[in-house]
Motif scaffolding. Structure first.
Motif, short mmCIF file in Angstrom:
data_model
loop_
_atom_site.label_atom_id
_atom_site.label_comp_id
_atom_site.label_asym_id
_atom_site.label_seq_id
_atom_site.Cartn_x
_atom_site.Cartn_y
_atom_site.Cartn_z
N ASN A 91 39.88 -8.55 0.56
CA ASN A 91 38.39 -9.34 0.58
C ASN A 91 38.50 -10.50 1.64
O ASN A 91 37.72 -10.90 2.02
CB ASN A 91 37.81 -9.56 -0.66
CG ASN A 91 37.19 -8.55 -1.36
OD1 ASN A 91 36.66 -7.40 -0.66
ND2 ASN A 91 37.33 -8.42 -2.53
N ASP A 92 39.70 -10.90 1.91
CA ASP A 92 40.07 -11.91 2.59
C ASP A 92 39.11 -12.07 4.07
O ASP A 92 38.73 -12.96 4.33
CB ASP A 92 41.38 -12.26 3.10
CG ASP A 92 42.25 -12.89 1.68
OD1 ASP A 92 41.66 -12.72 0.52
OD2 ASP A 92 43.43 -13.21 1.80
N PRO A 93 39.01 -10.89 4.63
CA PRO A 93 38.46 -11.15 6.08
C PRO A 93 36.71 -11.33 5.75
O PRO A 93 36.26 -11.82 6.91
CB PRO A 93 38.50 -9.49 6.73
CG PRO A 93 39.71 -9.07 6.07
CD PRO A 93 39.93 -9.75 4.62
N LYS A 94 36.14 -11.13 4.53
CA LYS A 94 35.01 -11.48 4.38
C LYS A 94 34.71 -13.07 4.35
O LYS A 94 33.64 -13.65 4.59
CB LYS A 94 34.59 -11.16 2.87
CG LYS A 94 34.38 -9.39 3.00
CD LYS A 94 34.03 -8.79 1.57
CE LYS A 94 34.12 -7.31 1.68
NZ LYS A 94 33.95 -6.72 0.42
N PHE A 95 35.79 -13.99 4.43
CA PHE A 95 35.65 -15.31 4.08
C PHE A 95 36.63 -16.21 5.08
O PHE A 95 36.30 -17.19 5.27
CB PHE A 95 35.70 -15.78 2.87
CG PHE A 95 36.80 -15.74 1.97
CD1 PHE A 95 38.04 -16.38 2.03
CD2 PHE A 95 36.84 -14.47 1.03
CE1 PHE A 95 39.20 -16.05 1.17
CE2 PHE A 95 38.03 -14.39 0.42
CZ PHE A 95 38.99 -15.21 0.66
#
Length: 148
Positions: free
Chosen positions: A27-31
């Protein structure tokens, strides 16, 4: 020279939901707009020993990053170490999560950055930029978790 930056944010979601979102490192690319792509090995739930491999873009340059989960205590604590060999690495990082009421969670993220080779000259600049951007980074985590 090594140093630490951190960000803290309040998320309007229960601690278990926030932990699950952050533990799924893909999920890191989401933030984190610097993360271009990320994979997890092995597939399945994150645990101690899980490895995340990513391509990130910093200062216009793409680099490969590899992080290994070193501590995993649901739903309150995750720790990692960077195992890739870059000029500046995160020797330790993590999330600390605390329930602050019904449906709200305080999230603290931190990374300890260390320079290697020429990175010893650059780590101060990297820390300065990370510290300056920390409040916005915390806000992006909040926004991404609440949108999930």
């Amino acid at each position: 020279m090594a140093g630490q930056f951190e960000a803290t944010t309040e998320v309007d979601r229960p601690v278990e939901e926030v932990f699950a979102f952050l533990a799924e490192g893909t999920n890191d690319p989401k933030f984190s707009p610097r993360v271009q792509e990320i994979t997890k090995t092995p597939a399945g739930p994150t645990a101690v020993g899980t490895v995340f491999t990513s391509t990130v873009k910093d200062a216009g340059m793409k680099t490969g990053r590899t992080f290994r989960i070193t501590e995993y205590e649901a739903p309150h604590r995750i720790r990692w170490t960077e195992t890739s060999k870059n000029t500046v690495t995160a020797t330790e990082g993590g999330y600390d999560l605390e329930s602050t009421g019904p449906g709200t969670t305080r999230v603290r993220i931190f990374n300890v950055l260390e320079g290697h080779g020429v990175g010893k000259l650059l780590v101060g600049f990297a820390l300065g930029a990370a510290r300056k951007g920390a409040p916005a980074f915390g806000q992006r985590i909040k926004t991404a978790v609440e949108a999930s």
